[in-house]
Design a protein around this motif. Sequence first.
Motif, mmCIF file in Angstrom:
data_model
loop_
_atom_site.group_PDB
_atom_site.id
_atom_site.type_symbol
_atom_site.label_atom_id
_atom_site.label_comp_id
_atom_site.label_asym_id
_atom_site.label_seq_id
_atom_site.Cartn_x
_atom_site.Cartn_y
_atom_site.Cartn_z
ATOM 1 N N ALA A 1 0.828 -1.202 0.000
ATOM 2 C CA ALA A 1 0.000 0.000 0.000
ATOM 3 C C ALA A 1 0.867 1.260 0.000
ATOM 4 O O ALA A 1 0.576 2.228 -0.724
ATOM 5 N N ILE A 2 1.932 1.239 0.781
ATOM 6 C CA ILE A 2 2.848 2.386 0.828
ATOM 7 C C ILE A 2 3.464 2.626 -0.546
ATOM 8 O O ILE A 2 3.575 3.760 -1.011
ATOM 9 N N ASP A 3 3.853 1.539 -1.221
ATOM 10 C CA ASP A 3 4.437 1.660 -2.562
ATOM 11 C C ASP A 3 3.456 2.302 -3.542
ATOM 12 O O ASP A 3 3.859 2.997 -4.477
ATOM 13 N N ARG A 4 2.151 2.058 -3.316
ATOM 14 C CA ARG A 4 1.128 2.644 -4.197
ATOM 15 C C ARG A 4 0.698 4.026 -3.749
ATOM 16 O O ARG A 4 -0.168 4.650 -4.361
ATOM 17 N N GLY A 5 1.268 4.504 -2.639
ATOM 18 C CA GLY A 5 0.891 5.800 -2.101
ATOM 19 C C GLY A 5 -0.450 5.778 -1.411
ATOM 20 O O GLY A 5 -1.133 6.819 -1.316
ATOM 21 N N GLU A 6 -0.837 4.623 -0.889
ATOM 22 C CA GLU A 6 -2.132 4.471 -0.226
ATOM 23 C C GLU A 6 -1.942 4.229 1.266
ATOM 24 O O GLU A 6 -0.860 3.856 1.733
ATOM 25 N N LEU A 7 -3.018 4.428 2.015
ATOM 26 C CA LEU A 7 -3.025 4.143 3.440
ATOM 27 C C LEU A 7 -3.840 2.893 3.702
ATOM 28 O O LEU A 7 -4.879 2.665 3.079
ATOM 29 N N LEU A 8 -3.369 2.079 4.643
ATOM 30 C CA LEU A 8 -4.067 0.864 5.038
ATOM 31 C C LEU A 8 -4.785 1.120 6.357
ATOM 32 O O LEU A 8 -4.291 1.864 7.209
ATOM 33 N N ASP A 9 -5.934 0.522 6.530
ATOM 34 C CA ASP A 9 -6.686 0.650 7.773
ATOM 35 C C ASP A 9 -6.064 -0.264 8.832
ATOM 36 O O ASP A 9 -6.552 -1.353 9.116
ATOM 37 N N GLU A 10 -4.953 0.213 9.397
ATOM 38 C CA GLU A 10 -4.212 -0.627 10.337
ATOM 39 C C GLU A 10 -5.020 -0.931 11.593
ATOM 40 O O GLU A 10 -4.937 -2.032 12.140
ATOM 41 N N GLN A 11 -5.812 0.035 12.069
ATOM 42 C CA GLN A 11 -6.630 -0.204 13.244
ATOM 43 C C GLN A 11 -7.668 -1.293 12.959
ATOM 44 O O GLN A 11 -7.978 -2.118 13.831
ATOM 45 N N GLY A 12 -8.192 -1.286 11.742
ATOM 46 C CA GLY A 12 -9.153 -2.316 11.367
ATOM 47 C C GLY A 12 -8.559 -3.711 11.465
ATOM 48 O O GLY A 12 -9.207 -4.640 11.974
ATOM 49 N N TYR A 13 -7.328 -3.872 11.012
ATOM 50 C CA TYR A 13 -6.666 -5.176 11.100
ATOM 51 C C TYR A 13 -6.371 -5.547 12.554
ATOM 52 O O TYR A 13 -6.480 -6.717 12.938
ATOM 53 N N GLN A 14 -6.005 -4.569 13.364
ATOM 54 C CA GLN A 14 -5.787 -4.854 14.780
ATOM 55 C C GLN A 14 -7.091 -5.271 15.461
ATOM 56 O O GLN A 14 -7.093 -6.136 16.341
ATOM 57 N N ASP A 15 -8.198 -4.671 15.037
ATOM 58 C CA ASP A 15 -9.491 -5.033 15.620
ATOM 59 C C ASP A 15 -9.876 -6.474 15.263
ATOM 60 O O ASP A 15 -10.412 -7.211 16.109
ATOM 61 N N VAL A 16 -9.621 -6.867 14.020
ATOM 62 C CA VAL A 16 -9.898 -8.255 13.618
ATOM 63 C C VAL A 16 -9.026 -9.211 14.428
ATOM 64 O O VAL A 16 -9.510 -10.227 14.944
ATOM 65 N N LEU A 17 -7.743 -8.891 14.541
ATOM 66 C CA LEU A 17 -6.847 -9.735 15.334
ATOM 67 C C LEU A 17 -7.320 -9.818 16.786
ATOM 68 O O LEU A 17 -7.345 -10.901 17.381
ATOM 69 N N SER A 18 -7.715 -8.695 17.341
ATOM 70 C CA SER A 18 -8.193 -8.682 18.730
ATOM 71 C C SER A 18 -9.412 -9.584 18.904
ATOM 72 O O SER A 18 -9.509 -10.332 19.896
ATOM 73 N N ALA A 19 -10.342 -9.535 17.960
ATOM 74 C CA ALA A 19 -11.540 -10.365 18.058
ATOM 75 C C ALA A 19 -11.188 -11.849 18.041
ATOM 76 O O ALA A 19 -11.753 -12.649 18.811
ATOM 77 N N LEU A 20 -10.252 -12.228 17.198
ATOM 78 C CA LEU A 20 -9.851 -13.629 17.106
ATOM 79 C C LEU A 20 -9.044 -14.061 18.326
ATOM 80 O O LEU A 20 -9.182 -15.187 18.813
ATOM 81 N N LEU A 21 -8.214 -13.166 18.840
ATOM 82 C CA LEU A 21 -7.469 -13.478 20.063
ATOM 83 C C LEU A 21 -8.408 -13.626 21.257
ATOM 84 O O LEU A 21 -8.212 -14.507 22.105
ATOM 85 N N GLN A 22 -9.401 -12.785 21.333
ATOM 86 C CA GLN A 22 -10.368 -12.904 22.426
ATOM 87 C C GLN A 22 -11.112 -14.234 22.368
ATOM 88 O O GLN A 22 -11.386 -14.842 23.404
ATOM 89 N N LEU A 23 -11.438 -14.679 21.158
ATOM 90 C CA LEU A 23 -12.072 -15.981 21.009
ATOM 91 C C LEU A 23 -11.147 -17.087 21.501
ATOM 92 O O LEU A 23 -11.566 -17.981 22.255
ATOM 93 N N ALA A 24 -9.886 -17.031 21.111
ATOM 94 C CA ALA A 24 -8.916 -18.033 21.558
ATOM 95 C C ALA A 24 -8.754 -18.011 23.075
ATOM 96 O O ALA A 24 -8.701 -19.062 23.723
#
Length: 265
Positions: free
Chosen positions: A110-133
């Motif tokens: 994304a950086i190479d394309r000059g774009e921004l990634l929704d990093e918080q969104g990915y952390q939220d998905v990871l958090s949800a899966l970790l909470q399940l575990a």
Amino acid sequence: MNKVYAPLIDSHIHLDQYDDPKIEQMIRSLADLNIQSLISVAMNLSSCQRTEQLAQRYPSIVQPAYGYHPEQPLPDAQELQTLLLWIEQRIDRLVAVGEIGLPYYRRLEAIDRGELLDEQGYQDVLSALLQLAARYDKPVILHAVYEDAAIACDLLEQYGITKAHFHWFKGYPETIQRMIHNGYFISFTPDIQYEQEIQQLAAVYPAHLVMVETDGPWPFEGSFAEQMTHPMMTADVCREWAKIQGLTEKEARQILYQNTLSFYT
């Protein structure tokens, strides 16, 4: 392979990404190769469903792990909830929640394309899966390298998860020491034969926290170039790791087998 040696376990493979004839051929070859089982990780709901079918077709050999791989577009809220419910309904039949983690390589693209990634969104998905575990005291299989590994460690500590497997790990010295202190496992792939960074990590990471994997069907270079990635390559990984650690192959296999068995049972 002499059967007096301990068997090996491929601790991370995307078995669902091979076609059925290749899978059948692969499974039939394992006994002669002294490979006991495969930890088959999933990438999303459809991947989870195919992995479940493979685990049912090859019981005891295919050990399923269900999750959402971070190097793909974020799921929407409904998609994530559907996946979480699907996993929860099968929680007693999976060996781990995984593959889960953070999108290091997707962010670079994304950086190479000059774009921004929704990093918080990915952390939220990871958090949800970790909470399940955490809720069901399940191990987790992580895709988290370099600076992402420190964030993953923060979340693991926050949710009280101690059984964490960072597959194909690459990271900074302070994070490596933190992971060792917390007792997190890592695994090495065939690139241990030719990647200096991986060889240096293999020299310092404690032997009792190490496993071997292929991450198949991901292809490798060096002596593995143009070969289909196969669980038999774990023996090559083991031999290279043994050399780095100053162990015999027999000693190395016993350590790696017991490590993987204890983590996933």
